[in-house]
Design a protein around this motif. Sequence first.
Motif, PDB file in Angstrom:
ATOM      1  N   THR A 359       0.838  -1.202   0.000  1.00  0.00           N
ATOM      2  CA  THR A 359       0.000   0.000   0.000  1.00  0.00           C
ATOM      3  C   THR A 359       0.869   1.248   0.000  1.00  0.00           C
ATOM      4  O   THR A 359       0.619   2.213  -0.738  1.00  0.00           O
ATOM      5  CB  THR A 359      -0.929   0.008   1.224  1.00  0.00           C
ATOM      6  OG1 THR A 359      -1.750  -1.166   1.207  1.00  0.00           O
ATOM      7  CG2 THR A 359      -1.824   1.237   1.219  1.00  0.00           C
ATOM      8  N   GLY A 360       1.897   1.238   0.833  1.00  0.00           N
ATOM      9  CA  GLY A 360       2.813   2.372   0.863  1.00  0.00           C
ATOM     10  C   GLY A 360       3.506   2.577  -0.471  1.00  0.00           C
ATOM     11  O   GLY A 360       3.705   3.713  -0.918  1.00  0.00           O
ATOM     12  N   ALA A 361       3.880   1.466  -1.120  1.00  0.00           N
ATOM     13  CA  ALA A 361       4.582   1.557  -2.402  1.00  0.00           C
ATOM     14  C   ALA A 361       3.697   2.119  -3.503  1.00  0.00           C
ATOM     15  O   ALA A 361       4.194   2.712  -4.462  1.00  0.00           O
ATOM     16  CB  ALA A 361       5.096   0.172  -2.808  1.00  0.00           C
ATOM     17  N   ILE A 362       2.389   1.948  -3.362  1.00  0.00           N
ATOM     18  CA  ILE A 362       1.453   2.482  -4.354  1.00  0.00           C
ATOM     19  C   ILE A 362       1.128   3.951  -4.070  1.00  0.00           C
ATOM     20  O   ILE A 362       1.128   4.802  -4.970  1.00  0.00           O
ATOM     21  CB  ILE A 362       0.162   1.646  -4.381  1.00  0.00           C
ATOM     22  CG1 ILE A 362       0.459   0.232  -4.906  1.00  0.00           C
ATOM     23  CG2 ILE A 362      -0.899   2.315  -5.249  1.00  0.00           C
ATOM     24  CD1 ILE A 362      -0.706  -0.719  -4.783  1.00  0.00           C
ATOM     25  N   ILE A 363       0.881   4.282  -2.799  1.00  0.00           N
ATOM     26  CA  ILE A 363       0.473   5.639  -2.432  1.00  0.00           C
ATOM     27  C   ILE A 363       1.650   6.608  -2.469  1.00  0.00           C
ATOM     28  O   ILE A 363       1.520   7.753  -2.923  1.00  0.00           O
ATOM     29  CB  ILE A 363      -0.180   5.637  -1.034  1.00  0.00           C
ATOM     30  CG1 ILE A 363      -1.479   4.832  -1.054  1.00  0.00           C
ATOM     31  CG2 ILE A 363      -0.436   7.058  -0.560  1.00  0.00           C
ATOM     32  CD1 ILE A 363      -2.125   4.703   0.309  1.00  0.00           C
TER      33      ILE A 363
END
Length: 406
Positions: A359-363
Motif C-alpha cells: 500500500t505504501g509503495a502504491i500511495i
Amino acid sequence: MTQSPRSVKAPRIRPEKTPLPRDIKVMLAAAFLIALGFGLVAPVLPQFATTFDVGATAAAVIVSIFAFMRLVFAPAGGALIGRFGERNVYVSGLLIVAVSTAACAFAQNYWQLLVFRGLGGAGSVMFTVAAMGLLIRLAPPERRGRVSGAYASAFLIGSVLGPVVGGLLAGFGLRVPFLAYAAALLVAAAVVRTMLSGEGHAATDASPAPAMTLKEALADSAYRAAVFSSFGNGWVTFGVRMATIPLFAVAVLQSKPETAAWALAIFAVGNATALTFSGRLADAWGRKPLVIPGLVITGLATAVIGLTTGLPAFLAASAVAGFGSGLLGPAQQAAVADVIGRGRSGGKVLAVFQMAADTGAIIGPIVAGLLADVLGYGWAFGITGAVLLVTAIAWLPAREPLGNKN
C-alpha cells in the motif's frame, strides 16, 4: 526488563559461529533465483509494453498492475496458507508467476500483457508471504535476525545481477528475458519442492498449533508498530525511491537518466553494507535498537535528497538511505517472526504486514509526485522522509519482541 550488554552478548556468541540450517540455505538459493529473474524483466518491461503502440502512461500501468494485484490478492494468499501450508502455497505461487511470465513473452497485444502481468502479481504475493512464513518456521528463534538479513542479502544480490543479465538478453529480443525469468522461477520451485528436508513436515506444511489470528496479532504493540513501519518503508524504499528519484535526477540535477541508475546502485551498496552485520546485531541487542535508527537514518537521508543540488551529495544521501534501510529490514521482519512464533501459522498476519508495504509503495509515489508538481521536490522528499520519522516514533512505546523464544 533491560539487560546489560554483558548478559545479552554472552549466550549468542556460539550460535553465530554455527552454520545456518540446510533448509534456510535452500530458501536463500530460491530467493536469489527469484530476485535474479525479476531483475531480468524489470528493465525491459516498460519498453516491451510500448511495442504494442501504447504511450508511457499505459506502459506504466503494466508495471503498476503487478503491485496492485499483490495488494488485492494478499488476503486470499494468507487464507490459502492457513489451509494448505506455507510450502505448498510458496511453490504454487512460483509456478503461477512462471506460467504468467512465460505467457507475457507470447502476448500478442497490450491487453493480453496486462492480464498476464496481473496474474503474476497474484502469484508473487503468494510466494512472498509463504516464504516469510517458512523462514519463521525454519529459523532458530535466537537467529531470526541473521536469517532475515541473509535472506535480504540473497534478494539484493539477485536484484543487482538481474538487470545486468537482462540487458544482455534483451539484445536477443525483448521477449527473451521473460522466458529466462520463467525458467528461473521453475528452478526455484524445484529447489524448494525437492530440497527442503523431510524433517518436521508438520512444521513446514501444517502447524499443529492454532493459527495466529489477526486480532491477536494487532493486540501486540510490536506487531502494530511493524505494520506501521512496513507501510512507511514501502512508501519510501519501494515506492518513492523507484519512481521519484529518477525524475529528480533529471529534472533538478539535470543529469543523464543513467544517474538514477547510479543512485539505485549506490543505495544497494549502502544496503548491502548494513546487511553484513544488522541481522546479527538484531539478535544480540534486540529488534528496536536496529529498527528505530534504521527508520530515522533512512528518513533523514531521504529528506536530504530533496535538498541536494550536486551529484556527489545526491549519491552520498542515497548511500546513507540504503544503509538505514539495511539496518531496518532484518530487524523488522524478525520482530514479526517473534510475534507469531515458530510453532504457529500466521498467514493472515503476514499478509497484512506485506499489504502495508505494498500500500505504501502504491500511495507514496503518487503523493510525492503531486507534492513535486505543486510545491517542488524539496517538499516531496521532505514529507517522504517525515513519514519514516513518524513510524520511528510509533516504535518507541512498542514492546521489545526479542524476548519471545517460541
